[in-house]
Design a protein around this motif. Structure first.
Motif, PDB file in Angstrom:
ATOM      1  N   LEU A   9       0.833  -1.213   0.000  1.00  0.00           N
ATOM      2  CA  LEU A   9       0.000   0.000   0.000  1.00  0.00           C
ATOM      3  C   LEU A   9       0.864   1.258   0.000  1.00  0.00           C
ATOM      4  CD1 LEU A   9      -2.941  -0.920   2.363  1.00  0.00           C
ATOM      5  CD2 LEU A   9      -3.166   0.055   0.068  1.00  0.00           C
ATOM      6  N   ALA A  10       1.950   1.229   0.749  1.00  0.00           N
ATOM      7  CA  ALA A  10       2.847   2.391   0.789  1.00  0.00           C
ATOM      8  C   ALA A  10       3.442   2.672  -0.593  1.00  0.00           C
ATOM      9  CB  ALA A  10       3.955   2.169   1.809  1.00  0.00           C
ATOM     10  N   ARG A  11       3.727   1.611  -1.340  1.00  0.00           N
ATOM     11  CA  ARG A  11       4.294   1.783  -2.691  1.00  0.00           C
ATOM     12  C   ARG A  11       3.305   2.431  -3.654  1.00  0.00           C
ATOM     13  NH1 ARG A  11       6.381  -3.456  -1.568  1.00  0.00           N
ATOM     14  NH2 ARG A  11       4.755  -4.410  -2.816  1.00  0.00           N
ATOM     15  N   ILE A  12       2.018   2.328  -3.353  1.00  0.00           N
ATOM     16  CA  ILE A  12       1.003   2.920  -4.246  1.00  0.00           C
ATOM     17  C   ILE A  12       0.263   4.062  -3.547  1.00  0.00           C
ATOM     18  CG2 ILE A  12       0.748   0.879  -5.705  1.00  0.00           C
ATOM     19  CD1 ILE A  12      -1.825   0.219  -4.132  1.00  0.00           C
ATOM     20  N   ASP A  13       0.980   4.758  -2.679  1.00  0.00           N
ATOM     21  CA  ASP A  13       0.442   5.932  -1.976  1.00  0.00           C
ATOM     22  C   ASP A  13      -0.845   5.639  -1.219  1.00  0.00           C
ATOM     23  OD1 ASP A  13       2.561   7.555  -2.819  1.00  0.00           O
ATOM     24  OD2 ASP A  13       1.524   8.012  -4.708  1.00  0.00           O
ATOM     25  N   LYS A  14      -0.921   4.458  -0.633  1.00  0.00           N
ATOM     26  CA  LYS A  14      -2.063   4.041   0.201  1.00  0.00           C
ATOM     27  C   LYS A  14      -3.406   4.116  -0.526  1.00  0.00           C
ATOM     28  CE  LYS A  14       0.460   5.075   4.316  1.00  0.00           C
ATOM     29  NZ  LYS A  14       0.531   5.586   5.629  1.00  0.00           N
ATOM     30  N   ASP A  15      -3.357   3.879  -1.813  1.00  0.00           N
ATOM     31  CA  ASP A  15      -4.564   3.897  -2.645  1.00  0.00           C
ATOM     32  C   ASP A  15      -5.281   2.550  -2.502  1.00  0.00           C
ATOM     33  OD1 ASP A  15      -6.455   3.850  -4.699  1.00  0.00           O
ATOM     34  OD2 ASP A  15      -5.151   4.916  -6.116  1.00  0.00           O
ATOM     35  N   THR A  16      -6.234   2.498  -1.569  1.00  0.00           N
ATOM     36  CA  THR A  16      -6.938   1.236  -1.323  1.00  0.00           C
ATOM     37  C   THR A  16      -7.785   0.801  -2.518  1.00  0.00           C
ATOM     38  OG1 THR A  16      -8.724   2.383  -0.169  1.00  0.00           O
ATOM     39  CG2 THR A  16      -6.961   1.446   1.194  1.00  0.00           C
ATOM     40  N   GLY A  17      -8.249   1.754  -3.309  1.00  0.00           N
ATOM     41  CA  GLY A  17      -9.001   1.401  -4.513  1.00  0.00           C
ATOM     42  C   GLY A  17      -8.134   0.645  -5.501  1.00  0.00           C
ATOM     43  N   LEU A  18      -6.908   1.131  -5.684  1.00  0.00           N
ATOM     44  CA  LEU A  18      -5.980   0.450  -6.576  1.00  0.00           C
ATOM     45  C   LEU A  18      -5.594  -0.909  -6.001  1.00  0.00           C
ATOM     46  CD1 LEU A  18      -4.187   0.262  -9.050  1.00  0.00           C
ATOM     47  CD2 LEU A  18      -2.482   1.664  -7.843  1.00  0.00           C
ATOM     48  N   MET A  19      -5.363  -0.975  -4.694  1.00  0.00           N
ATOM     49  CA  MET A  19      -5.021  -2.253  -4.069  1.00  0.00           C
ATOM     50  C   MET A  19      -6.156  -3.251  -4.239  1.00  0.00           C
ATOM     51  SD  MET A  19      -2.880  -4.223  -2.606  1.00  0.00           S
ATOM     52  CE  MET A  19      -1.567  -3.189  -1.981  1.00  0.00           C
ATOM     53  N   THR A  20      -7.373  -2.787  -4.074  1.00  0.00           N
ATOM     54  CA  THR A  20      -8.533  -3.665  -4.271  1.00  0.00           C
ATOM     55  C   THR A  20      -8.557  -4.200  -5.701  1.00  0.00           C
ATOM     56  OG1 THR A  20      -9.822  -2.563  -2.563  1.00  0.00           O
ATOM     57  CG2 THR A  20     -11.062  -3.754  -4.246  1.00  0.00           C
ATOM     58  N   LEU A  21      -8.270  -3.349  -6.658  1.00  0.00           N
ATOM     59  CA  LEU A  21      -8.225  -3.781  -8.055  1.00  0.00           C
ATOM     60  C   LEU A  21      -7.119  -4.816  -8.265  1.00  0.00           C
ATOM     61  CD1 LEU A  21      -9.100  -3.544 -11.028  1.00  0.00           C
ATOM     62  CD2 LEU A  21      -7.483  -1.648 -11.235  1.00  0.00           C
ATOM     63  N   LEU A  22      -5.936  -4.552  -7.734  1.00  0.00           N
ATOM     64  CA  LEU A  22      -4.820  -5.493  -7.876  1.00  0.00           C
ATOM     65  C   LEU A  22      -5.150  -6.846  -7.240  1.00  0.00           C
ATOM     66  CD1 LEU A  22      -1.824  -3.109  -7.083  1.00  0.00           C
ATOM     67  CD2 LEU A  22      -2.435  -4.046  -9.326  1.00  0.00           C
ATOM     68  N   ILE A  23      -5.750  -6.805  -6.069  1.00  0.00           N
ATOM     69  CA  ILE A  23      -6.115  -8.045  -5.384  1.00  0.00           C
ATOM     70  C   ILE A  23      -7.185  -8.798  -6.167  1.00  0.00           C
ATOM     71  CG2 ILE A  23      -7.257  -8.991  -3.333  1.00  0.00           C
ATOM     72  CD1 ILE A  23      -5.795  -6.791  -1.712  1.00  0.00           C
ATOM     73  N   THR A  24      -8.156  -8.073  -6.700  1.00  0.00           N
ATOM     74  CA  THR A  24      -9.217  -8.700  -7.488  1.00  0.00           C
ATOM     75  C   THR A  24      -8.646  -9.409  -8.710  1.00  0.00           C
ATOM     76  OG1 THR A  24     -10.796  -7.039  -6.728  1.00  0.00           O
ATOM     77  CG2 THR A  24     -11.383  -8.252  -8.725  1.00  0.00           C
ATOM     78  N   VAL A  25      -7.715  -8.760  -9.390  1.00  0.00           N
ATOM     79  CA  VAL A  25      -7.066  -9.381 -10.548  1.00  0.00           C
ATOM     80  C   VAL A  25      -6.264 -10.604 -10.106  1.00  0.00           C
ATOM     81  CG1 VAL A  25      -5.314  -9.046 -12.343  1.00  0.00           C
ATOM     82  CG2 VAL A  25      -7.025  -7.271 -11.922  1.00  0.00           C
ATOM     83  N   PHE A  26      -5.539 -10.474  -8.990  1.00  0.00           N
ATOM     84  CA  PHE A  26      -4.757 -11.595  -8.481  1.00  0.00           C
ATOM     85  C   PHE A  26      -5.653 -12.793  -8.192  1.00  0.00           C
ATOM     86  CE2 PHE A  26      -2.719 -14.117  -5.208  1.00  0.00           C
ATOM     87  CZ  PHE A  26      -1.423 -14.255  -5.702  1.00  0.00           C
ATOM     88  N   ILE A  27      -6.762 -12.559  -7.518  1.00  0.00           N
ATOM     89  CA  ILE A  27      -7.698 -13.645  -7.206  1.00  0.00           C
ATOM     90  C   ILE A  27      -8.202 -14.307  -8.491  1.00  0.00           C
ATOM     91  CG2 ILE A  27      -9.998 -14.167  -6.277  1.00  0.00           C
ATOM     92  CD1 ILE A  27      -9.413 -11.989  -4.118  1.00  0.00           C
ATOM     93  N   LYS A  28      -8.516 -13.495  -9.472  1.00  0.00           N
ATOM     94  CA  LYS A  28      -9.007 -14.021 -10.751  1.00  0.00           C
ATOM     95  C   LYS A  28      -7.939 -14.878 -11.444  1.00  0.00           C
ATOM     96  CE  LYS A  28     -10.727 -12.575 -15.242  1.00  0.00           C
ATOM     97  NZ  LYS A  28     -10.796 -11.478 -16.191  1.00  0.00           N
ATOM     98  N   GLU A  29      -6.680 -14.480 -11.290  1.00  0.00           N
ATOM     99  CA  GLU A  29      -5.588 -15.185 -11.955  1.00  0.00           C
ATOM    100  C   GLU A  29      -5.098 -16.414 -11.188  1.00  0.00           C
ATOM    101  OE1 GLU A  29      -4.267 -14.474 -15.080  1.00  0.00           O
ATOM    102  OE2 GLU A  29      -6.025 -13.154 -15.157  1.00  0.00           O
ATOM    103  N   CYS A  30      -5.442 -16.537  -9.917  1.00  0.00           N
ATOM    104  CA  CYS A  30      -4.956 -17.666  -9.100  1.00  0.00           C
ATOM    105  C   CYS A  30      -5.163 -19.035  -9.750  1.00  0.00           C
ATOM    106  CB  CYS A  30      -5.569 -17.627  -7.700  1.00  0.00           C
ATOM    107  SG  CYS A  30      -4.596 -16.659  -6.538  1.00  0.00           S
ATOM    108  N   PRO A  31      -6.337 -19.329 -10.274  1.00  0.00           N
ATOM    109  CA  PRO A  31      -6.495 -20.648 -10.917  1.00  0.00           C
ATOM    110  C   PRO A  31      -5.517 -20.869 -12.079  1.00  0.00           C
ATOM    111  CG  PRO A  31      -8.636 -19.664 -10.513  1.00  0.00           C
ATOM    112  CD  PRO A  31      -7.611 -18.595 -10.229  1.00  0.00           C
ATOM    113  N   LYS A  32      -5.210 -19.820 -12.818  1.00  0.00           N
ATOM    114  CA  LYS A  32      -4.245 -19.943 -13.920  1.00  0.00           C
ATOM    115  C   LYS A  32      -2.843 -20.188 -13.389  1.00  0.00           C
ATOM    116  CE  LYS A  32      -6.948 -16.928 -16.880  1.00  0.00           C
ATOM    117  NZ  LYS A  32      -7.076 -15.595 -17.446  1.00  0.00           N
ATOM    118  N   TYR A  33      -2.474 -19.464 -12.322  1.00  0.00           N
ATOM    119  CA  TYR A  33      -1.162 -19.689 -11.713  1.00  0.00           C
ATOM    120  C   TYR A  33      -1.031 -21.134 -11.242  1.00  0.00           C
ATOM    121  CZ  TYR A  33      -0.902 -14.530 -11.362  1.00  0.00           C
ATOM    122  OH  TYR A  33      -0.893 -13.188 -11.618  1.00  0.00           O
TER     123      TYR A  33
END
Length: 116
Positions: A9-33
């Motif tokens: 979060l500190a690396r992205i200026d504590k932008d929780t909206g962006l973190m939520t987006l990144l996490i959502t994409v990560f969750i979506k990609e988990c089965p592929k990983y």
């Protein structure tokens, strides 16, 4: 499993909206990983296993999922070492990484719900 994305979060200026987006994409990609890690092991393909671990390393680091990032990095480095000819020694690490990726959507979704 403990999840603290403070550094990410500190690396992205504590932008929780962006973190939520990144996490959502990560969750979506988990089965592929997971699929790529398992397929590489099944096919005894060190190069593919190293590539799959590299992808997990970067994606998990981006969201501050340090346990997965560290394990993926160790796996990637091990696969890239010259002279390594057998994937058998990496099956335990791969299984552990797959286990983490299988569990993480649950606690990542908890983080999303508690940080609207």
């Amino acid at each position: 499993m403990h999840y603290d994305p403070s550094a990410a979060l500190a690396r992205i200026d504590k932008d929780t909206g962006l973190m939520t987006l990144l996490i959502t994409v990560f969750i979506k990609e988990c089965p592929k990983y997971i699929s790529k890690l398992q397929a590489a092991c099944d096919n005894q393909d060190l190069h593919a296993l190293g590539d799959a671990a590299h992808n997990v390393k970067g994606a998990s680091a981006a969201i501050g999922l340090d346990v997965a990032s560290s394990l993926a990095e160790e796996l990637e480095v091990a696969c890239r070492q010259s002279g390594v000819k057998s994937i058998a020694s990496f099956e335990t690490s791969t299984a552990r990484l797959v286990d983490i990726l299988t569990q993480c959507p649950e606690f990542l979704n908890v983080w999303i719900k508690s940080n609207p």
